[in-house]
Write a protein that holds these residues in place. Structure first.
Motif, PDB file in Angstrom:
ATOM      1  N   ILE A  50       0.885  -1.334  -0.144  1.00 34.87           N
ATOM      2  CA  ILE A  50       0.042   0.176  -0.235  1.00 34.87           C
ATOM      3  C   ILE A  50       0.994   1.319  -0.169  1.00 34.87           C
ATOM      4  N   PHE A  51       0.479   2.421  -0.876  1.00 38.82           N
ATOM      5  CA  PHE A  51       1.184   3.565  -1.031  1.00 38.82           C
ATOM      6  C   PHE A  51       0.351   4.532  -0.236  1.00 38.82           C
ATOM      7  N   LEU A  52       0.950   5.160   0.686  1.00 37.01           N
ATOM      8  CA  LEU A  52       0.439   6.327   1.103  1.00 37.01           C
ATOM      9  C   LEU A  52       0.468   7.471   0.474  1.00 37.01           C
ATOM     10  N   ASP A  53      -0.482   8.512  -0.145  1.00 34.86           N
ATOM     11  CA  ASP A  53      -0.155   9.883   0.027  1.00 34.86           C
ATOM     12  C   ASP A  53      -0.699  11.153   0.628  1.00 34.86           C
ATOM     13  N   ARG A  73     -11.974   8.943   4.044  1.00 31.30           N
ATOM     14  CA  ARG A  73     -12.110   8.114   2.957  1.00 31.30           C
ATOM     15  C   ARG A  73     -10.643   6.975   3.102  1.00 31.30           C
ATOM     16  N   ASP A  74      -9.644   7.796   2.841  1.00 35.02           N
ATOM     17  CA  ASP A  74      -8.563   6.829   2.860  1.00 35.02           C
ATOM     18  C   ASP A  74      -8.837   5.573   3.892  1.00 35.02           C
ATOM     19  N   LEU A  75      -9.143   5.755   5.484  1.00 33.36           N
ATOM     20  CA  LEU A  75      -8.934   4.876   6.791  1.00 33.36           C
ATOM     21  C   LEU A  75     -10.321   3.407   6.037  1.00 33.36           C
ATOM     22  N   GLY A  76     -11.047   4.001   4.697  1.00 39.45           N
ATOM     23  CA  GLY A  76     -12.108   3.434   4.629  1.00 39.45           C
ATOM     24  C   GLY A  76     -10.918   2.062   4.107  1.00 39.45           C
ATOM     25  N   TYR A  77     -11.089   2.715   2.749  1.00 42.41           N
ATOM     26  CA  TYR A  77     -10.415   1.772   2.130  1.00 42.41           C
ATOM     27  C   TYR A  77      -8.831   1.073   2.645  1.00 42.41           C
ATOM     28  N   ILE A  78      -8.426   1.840   3.537  1.00 39.27           N
ATOM     29  CA  ILE A  78      -6.913   0.925   4.465  1.00 39.27           C
ATOM     30  C   ILE A  78      -7.650  -0.232   5.098  1.00 39.27           C
ATOM     31  N   LYS A  79      -8.806  -0.123   5.917  1.00 35.46           N
ATOM     32  CA  LYS A  79      -9.600  -0.914   6.767  1.00 35.46           C
ATOM     33  C   LYS A  79     -10.349  -2.399   5.352  1.00 35.46           C
ATOM     34  N   ILE A 187      -2.421   2.168  -4.292  1.00 35.64           N
ATOM     35  CA  ILE A 187      -2.480   4.105  -4.102  1.00 35.64           C
ATOM     36  C   ILE A 187      -3.016   4.452  -3.636  1.00 35.64           C
ATOM     37  N   LEU A 188      -3.509   5.370  -2.867  1.00 36.93           N
ATOM     38  CA  LEU A 188      -3.950   5.797  -2.182  1.00 36.93           C
ATOM     39  C   LEU A 188      -3.216   7.816  -2.644  1.00 36.93           C
ATOM     40  N   THR A 189      -4.533   8.317  -3.193  1.00 33.61           N
ATOM     41  CA  THR A 189      -3.620   9.553  -3.850  1.00 33.61           C
ATOM     42  C   THR A 189      -5.016   9.888  -5.150  1.00 33.61           C
TER      43      THR A 189
END
Length: 304
Positions: A50-53, A73-79, A187-189
């Motif tokens: 996982i890459f966090l922007d 939203r990012d936190l939901g995706y990571i979960k 990738i979250l960006t």
């Protein structure tokens, strides 16, 4: 004598017909045999990255979202990613297990707490260390640590940008691809790329993408695709040989009021990934985590 000759001739003809039928039957069997598959065997082991922007795209003051803030939203995706990985572990045989999940940033955050949390989120499972307890700890760890990471980043309020291009150039091949594994990178960006220390340009190809560049190139029109192709607008390839990597990009979020910008960003990414050899990829917007859940889990668990 004629009777005997007739009887003999009939027997010969019957025998010839039977032989011919047998040959035809044999030929049919041979023709219908399934061909030996030359398709590459899909590897069962999962190597998930996982890459966090953590650029200012997550700043709720600069980019507020009334429905749900970007970082939420990012936190939901990571979960969802953590749940997909844990489900994969539960479906794998312990005796042959060789699975891993890890978190990346580029550049590394200056806050040591974030780097410590990222280390906590790195799991490698094999038959020597796997237990029911360690498997069940994946999702809670990812939920708890990711919340702490975003809280620290928001409190710090120093957004220098995410250097995704350099991450692909220097780290993806060595750290996100393992032989005999299904290698998946999430990738979250927001889709834009910018870092103050990386501004390479060769012709109309760049290591960065900003709203200003898109406007300057006059790509905000229905002719954006043909213009990009004709004048070779796009990202500079950062590396090559990424055929064994599957990429899921989530969070594309063009600035409001920019015509066709969403499509322009997605074409930049699509062309770039293909130029580096990636054949399996998806590029998604900033939908609510509820709607992204199945997309994420399918991308992680479904074999290509």
């Amino acid at each position: 004598m004629k009777k005997n000759l007739f009887f003999f001739t009939t027997l010969v003809l019957a025998a010839m017909l039977l032989i011919k039928a047998g040959c035809a039957s044999d030929n049919t069997e041979t023709t219908n045999k399934p061909a030996v598959s030359t398709k590459k065997k899909v590897d069962k082991h999962l190597n998930l990255s996982i890459f966090l922007d953590l650029s200012d795209r997550i700043d709720p003051k600069k980019y507020p979202n009334q429905t749900m803030e970007i970082y939420q939203r990012d936190l939901g995706y990571i979960k969802s990613v953590g749940e997909a990985f844990q489900a994969h572990l539960n479906g794998s045989k312990i005796s042959g297990m060789d699975e891993s999940i890890q978190l990346f940033f580029e550049p590394e955050p200056k806050a040591p707490e974030i780097n410590d949390l990222a280390r906590e989120m790195k799991f490698t499972f094999d038959k020597s260390n796997v237990t029911t307890e360690t498997i069940s700890s994946v999702v809670p760890t990812y939920v708890s640590c990711s919340e702490k990471i975003y809280n620290i980043a928001l409190k710090d309020n120093k957004y220098i940008g995410a250097d995704i291009w350099t991450f692909f150039k220097n780290k993806v091949k060595d750290q996100c691809i393992k032989p005999a594994h299904r290698n998946v990178l999430v990738i979250l960006t927001d889709g834009y790329m910018f870092h103050q220390d990386n501004k390479v340009r060769v012709g109309n190809q760049t290591s960065y993408l900003t709203p200003e560049l898109i406007k300057e190139a006059k790509l905000n029109s229905s002719e954006f695709a043909s213009r990009m192709d004709a004048d070779k607008f796009g990202f500079l390839p950062a590396t090559s040989g990424l055929e064994d990597l599957k990429v899921l990009v989530i969070g594309i979020n063009p600035q409001k009021g920019r015509n066709f910008e969403d499509d322009v960003i997605k074409k930049y990414w699509s062309d770039w990934l293909q130029a580096m050899g990636v054949t399996a990829f998806e590029i998604k917007g900033i939908d609510l985590p509820t709607y992204m859940d199945n997309i994420i889990k399918n991308a992680v668990t479904v074999k290509n």
